[in-house]
Write a protein that holds these residues in place. Structure first.
Motif, PDB file in Angstrom:
ATOM      1  N   SER A 188      -4.078  -7.646  -5.842  1.00 54.17           N
ATOM      2  CA  SER A 188      -3.841  -6.915  -4.587  1.00 54.17           C
ATOM      3  C   SER A 188      -2.372  -7.032  -4.207  1.00 54.17           C
ATOM      4  O   SER A 188      -1.737  -6.066  -3.786  1.00 54.17           O
ATOM      5  N   PHE A 189      -1.850  -8.222  -4.374  1.00 59.53           N
ATOM      6  CA  PHE A 189      -0.446  -8.484  -4.051  1.00 59.53           C
ATOM      7  C   PHE A 189       0.485  -7.683  -4.959  1.00 59.53           C
ATOM      8  O   PHE A 189       1.412  -7.014  -4.498  1.00 59.53           O
ATOM      9  N   LEU A 190       0.232  -7.743  -6.256  1.00 60.63           N
ATOM     10  CA  LEU A 190       1.109  -7.036  -7.197  1.00 60.63           C
ATOM     11  C   LEU A 190       1.074  -5.536  -6.960  1.00 60.63           C
ATOM     12  O   LEU A 190       2.070  -4.834  -7.155  1.00 60.63           O
ATOM     13  N   LYS A 191      -0.067  -5.052  -6.527  1.00 57.86           N
ATOM     14  CA  LYS A 191      -0.169  -3.625  -6.235  1.00 57.86           C
ATOM     15  C   LYS A 191       0.677  -3.279  -5.005  1.00 57.86           C
ATOM     16  O   LYS A 191       1.493  -2.364  -5.043  1.00 57.86           O
ATOM     17  N   ASP A 192       0.467  -4.051  -3.957  1.00 63.65           N
ATOM     18  CA  ASP A 192       1.213  -3.770  -2.728  1.00 63.65           C
ATOM     19  C   ASP A 192       2.719  -3.909  -2.927  1.00 63.65           C
ATOM     20  O   ASP A 192       3.505  -3.191  -2.315  1.00 63.65           O
ATOM     21  N   MET A 193       3.144  -4.832  -3.773  1.00 66.65           N
ATOM     22  CA  MET A 193       4.568  -5.031  -4.029  1.00 66.65           C
ATOM     23  C   MET A 193       5.121  -3.984  -4.976  1.00 66.65           C
ATOM     24  O   MET A 193       6.311  -3.928  -5.250  1.00 66.65           O
TER      25      MET A 193
END
Lengths: 462, 464
Positions: free
Chosen positions: A384-389
């Motif tokens: 989720s983090f890598l997507k948002d970043m």
């Protein structure tokens, strides 16, 4: 310590930088445990509600861009177990101590030479590492364009591991850890418990038990007790909840071997680090084979463990593109899929904040995919983090496309991929035409397809 | 094909296809064979190894057949005239590639990146402990190591040979490959190799076997092979595959899965499988600085056994133990224990031990390990028995199933039922060995294909 050919097993990743300007400043308080994800009408200090507010989203995006575009500054995770706003430890009090103990034990293992040596030996002699990085000649030829140009396709052969998938990497490490702590994933867990002489209990949704009768038998043959779960929709998410309930009740004597990079901290970090051997080997093998790094990494995403295992090593190498492929089941508009990152919203499930498939009341939507391993309504918080970043890109592939890829790769390379892996392979159809000549693609061949042969035959004309 | 007890060489067998005389030329798959590499029976030079395929460390009389593919009185080329030429050309091609740097490098790379070699030599700690506990001695007991051929691509040792021969078939310009398979492992390995090298593949399989190993049949089809059923079991499928080959010599390569058949098959298959033993020697050196004391392998026709044994034939201090299938018991008539109760005769082109009745008719074999269900055995194995270099024993269906369950429970490895026969023999072997003796068992395949069989057998209640 590590014998030749095996990557050093793992290093818990503790972010070097103390700067955390991209994090929200509000202190993080775990709400009291509620097995169902909170409905969005409740207010939280970390917002799922606010996520819907577009003005806020823009501000947050600015914040992120300004401070967070250099991956080396990201804390993956921070000391609370958060990846940005994702992750964390949404668990009842009774589990807090166990989780802290687990985390402490995990960190101490980084410097424990005996543990590292034993793990390296098991990965080599029991699991069969290192797994090859195989140049798929006929697949490369298949994607060659009319003018002779095209990418070069390499397959990271996790299918050759003992038990036929990447899952064993994490299972052996956690079993070793459990021993010290004085608990395509059920089979891996039963396998390692047999190997280490641990009593093993596996919770499985009653529906899944039917679909995977052969795997249930395998687990029993390996000496595990398999308990069917009939609550809810009798699938993975219900089994997970039941397993967690058992663990809460027996936390003094039981270790919970979580199969993916989901769940409360420290699990996402631990499971990722145990799988990171995949990426480490890949870096070395790529250097040996072509004196460079991969250009694109591709992996299927269910919970996210095989993808994190491949990606983690390369997150800081911003020139390496990372692509995750989820299950679109019958299609993204059909409502029957498991494309969490594409169609989900942020919420809490099984102890972590992440994207999940939920309806307007915050109830979990039953996912669907032809492949059981991708059939999970959540996804690991780090994804989720890598997507948002914007560091990783996520796409999805339907059941039908996956089946086609399953057949295609079997015919072209003589390797039968797992249906999960077939999702990643299917995405090559869209990806390769866009890649420049000579671009090197490494695809995580996360499992073999022997288990799926019966299913596939029903759909394919063979 | 039927056979008499001893057959005079060269005598045509009944039921042989008559071929048109255009086939007498030395042509295989329509490609004229270059003669420049016709070196008489020198299998390799004494040069240092090419690529990383290690060469043998010793040259003794055990190491090769004579010029006609004889191992003592066993082996040979009992085939119709039409096949003599193609077989000789195949032999020439094989001898050539053995020394061809390019071929060896490609094979080594494929074995490493496609198959996943080298396979580990795994110390089975809990199995070792188990035997120590039963024997209740104060000493350490023998140490048991498993050579993990179960980890190879497709799940057994069969791929080592299928890959090598598929590469030869491609060199010969063959577009089509035929093979026969029992348990299906050779069929799957052949289908995989043919897919990789884009060749057509037809696999013959006995109807009885198709029923028992349905997931392997599905795998072959998925890999793009055509599966043709033949009434009976492996021996009948073999005969049919050979007939099909003879009928299509111009385009077809017959990919034999094991060390039987007319020369050069036994030699070729053994050579390709010998990577198992070569790796074992190197790994044993690394692990304990010495050689194994005992090697144990199951014996159907003998390919995995020879693959492990061959490297050590010249090492007299290494004991070689083969375990055949005693099925429902040697007295029941339902078994495949060729060496235990068979007689010498000619079958499928070579002279060897076989299960035959007084009229020389082939007996129907039985084993729960379908891959062991063959009424014959490789000629080199027969030779090793007769010369006393290897010892051969048997294990029943029941003993094999128990051994399978034991390894699953103790080590988390589900072995193939064939390999389980080798593991079963440990019960009798281990108590006779000294403390610290190093036993290497060839875990020749994984048992996923046997789950249905095991489910039918039922599990002891203590396991559920």
């Amino acid at each position: 310590m590590a014998t030749s050919g095996t990557a050093s097993t793992f290093r818990p990743s503790i972010s070097a930088s103390s700067r955390s300007t991209h994090l929200r400043s509000s202190p993080f308080k775990a709400p009291s445990f509620n097995p169902l994800p909170p409905s969005r009408s409740r207010s939280f200090s970390v917002s799922c509600t606010i996520a819907k507010d577009p003005t806020f989203l823009m501000a947050e995006a600015e914040n992120t861009k300004a401070a967070g575009s250099d991956p080396t500054t990201w804390k993956r995770p921070d000391s609370f177990g958060r990846f940005g706003k994702f992750g964390g430890k949404y668990v009842p009090e009774t589990l807090m101590h166990a989780l802290s103990e687990l985390e402490t034990a995990f960190y101490s293992l980084a410097t424990d030479e005996d543990f590292q040596r034993e793990l390296a030996g098991i990965l080599k002699d029991y699991v069969g590492r290192e797994s090859p990085l195989y140049f798929a000649e006929r697949l490369t030829e298949h994607y060659r364009r009319e003018n002779g140009e095209g990418p070069l396709i390499y397959l990271k052969r996790e299918d050759l591991n003992h038990t036929g998938a990447h899952k064993i990497n994490n299972a052996v490490a956690q079993a070793l850890l459990a021993k010290r702590l004085a608990g395509q994933h059920g089979v891996a867990t039963a396998t390692v418990c047999a190997r280490f002489g641990l009593q093993c209990i596996i919770y499985m949704g009653a529906q899944d038990m039917e679909r995977q009768a052969l795997n249930v038998f395998r687990m029993r043959l390996l000496g595990a007790e398999v308990r069917g779960v009939h609550s809810g929709t009798a699938t993975l998410k219900d089994a997970t909840s039941e397993a967690i309930r058992d663990w809460v009740t027996n936390v003094e004597t039981t270790h919970y071997i979580l199969g993916s990079v989901a769940g409360p901290h420290p699990y996402p970090m631990m499971v990722r680090d145990f799988h990171a051997v995949i990426g480490k080997e890949t870096r070395r093998q790529a250097m040996e084979k072509w004196g460079g790094k991969p250009d694109v990494l591709v992996a299927c995403v269910g919970g996210g463990s095989n993808a994190m295992g491949l990606f983690h090593e390369f997150v800081d190498d911003t020139e390496v593109r990372m692509i995750g492929v989820e299950a679109a089941g019958f299609g993204l508009d059909s409502g029957k899929h498991a494309a969490t990152l594409t169609k989900g919203d942020v919420g809490v499930l099984h102890g972590a904040m992440s994207y999940l498939l939920q309806d307007d009341d915050g109830q979990i939507i039953e996912p669907h995919s032809i492949s059981a391993g991708l059939d999970y309504p959540g996804v690991g918080p780090e994804h989720s983090f890598l997507k948002d970043m914007g560091r990783a890109e996520y796409y999805s592939v339907t059941d039908e496309e996956a089946l086609e890829a399953f057949k295609r790769v079997s015919r072209l390379e003589g390797i039968i991929p797992a249906l999960e892996t077939s999702h990643a392979l299917a995405h090559l159809e869209k990806l390769c035409p866009t890649l420049p000549d000579g671009a090197r693609v490494v695809l995580n061949f996360s499992g073999r397809g022997d288990k799926d042969v019966q299913t596939a035959i029903k759909y394919l004309e063979v | 094909m039927s056979s008499t007890k001893i057959q005079i060489r060269g005598q045509p067998l009944s039921k042989v296809l008559t071929r048109n005389h255009g086939m007498i030329n030395s042509v295989v798959c329509g490609v004229p064979i270059k003669r420049h590499h016709r070196v008489s029976n020198v299998l390799r030079t004494s040069d240092p190894p090419l690529g990383s395929v290690p060469t043998r460390t010793d040259e003794s009389q055990f190491l090769r057949g004579d010029g006609n593919g004889r191992f003592g009185r066993f082996g040979g080329k009992f085939v119709p005239e039409t096949l003599i030429s193609p077989l000789r050309d195949l032999e020439d091609e094989f001898n050539f590639v053995l020394n061809d740097h390019e071929f060896q490098e490609e094979l080594t790379t494929a074995l490493r990146d496609y198959v996943g070699r080298e396979t580990p030599l795994y110390f089975a700690g809990r199995l070792t402990e188990h035997y120590k506990n039963i024997s209740q001695t104060t000493g350490g007991g023998p140490e048991i190591y498993l050579k993990r051929e179960d980890l190879s691509h497709c799940g057994s040792h069969k791929i080592n040979n299928a890959l090598g021969q598929a590469m030869i078939a491609r060199r010969l310009g063959c577009k089509r490959v035929v093979a026969a398979t029992g348990a299906g492992q050779h069929g799957v390995a052949t289908a995989a190799a043919c897919a990789k090298f884009s060749m057509e593949c037809t696999v013959f399989m006995g109807t009885a076997d198709i029923e028992k190993q349905s997931s392997n049949v599905l795998s072959m089809k998925l890999l793009g092979a055509q599966v043709k059923s033949v009434e009976g079991t492996f021996k009948d499928a073999s005969s049919e595959a050979i007939r099909n080959w003879v009928g299509n010599l111009e385009t077809t390569y017959y990919l034999s899965g094991t060390v039987v058949g007319p020369h050069p098959s036994p030699l070729m298959v053994r050579e390709f499988q010998s990577v198992i033993g070569k790796e074992t020697r190197r790994q044993a050196k690394q692990l304990w600085g010495g050689k194994p004391d005992v090697l144990v392998a199951c014996v159907g026709s003998g390919s995995n056994a020879l693959g492990l044994f061959h490297e050590f034939l010249g090492d007299e201090d290494v004991r070689l133990v083969g375990v055949e299938a005693a099925g429902l018991g040697l007295d029941s008539g339902k078994h495949s224990a060729t060496l235990a109760v068979g007689d010498v005769g000619v079958y499928h082109g070579s002279m060897s031990y076989l299960l035959q009745d007084d009229q020389g008719q082939i007996l129907k074999p039985h084993s729960i390990g379908v891959g062991l269900e063959y009424p014959g055995v490789g000629p080199e194995i027969s030779f090793l028995k007769e010369s006393g270099r290897s010892e051969f024993y048997t294990a029943t269906d029941q003993e094999a199933v128990q051994a399978c369950m034991l390894l699953s429970r103790l080590e988390g490895i589900i072995p193939a039922l064939e390999a389980s026969h080798a593991l079963a023999f440990l019960d009798k072997l281990v108590p006779t060995l000294r403390d610290g003796a190093k036993v290497v068992v060839n875990c020749s395949g994984r048992g996923d294909k046997d789950l249905d069989t095991l489910i039918q057998r039922g599990m002891p209640s203590s396991l559920c």
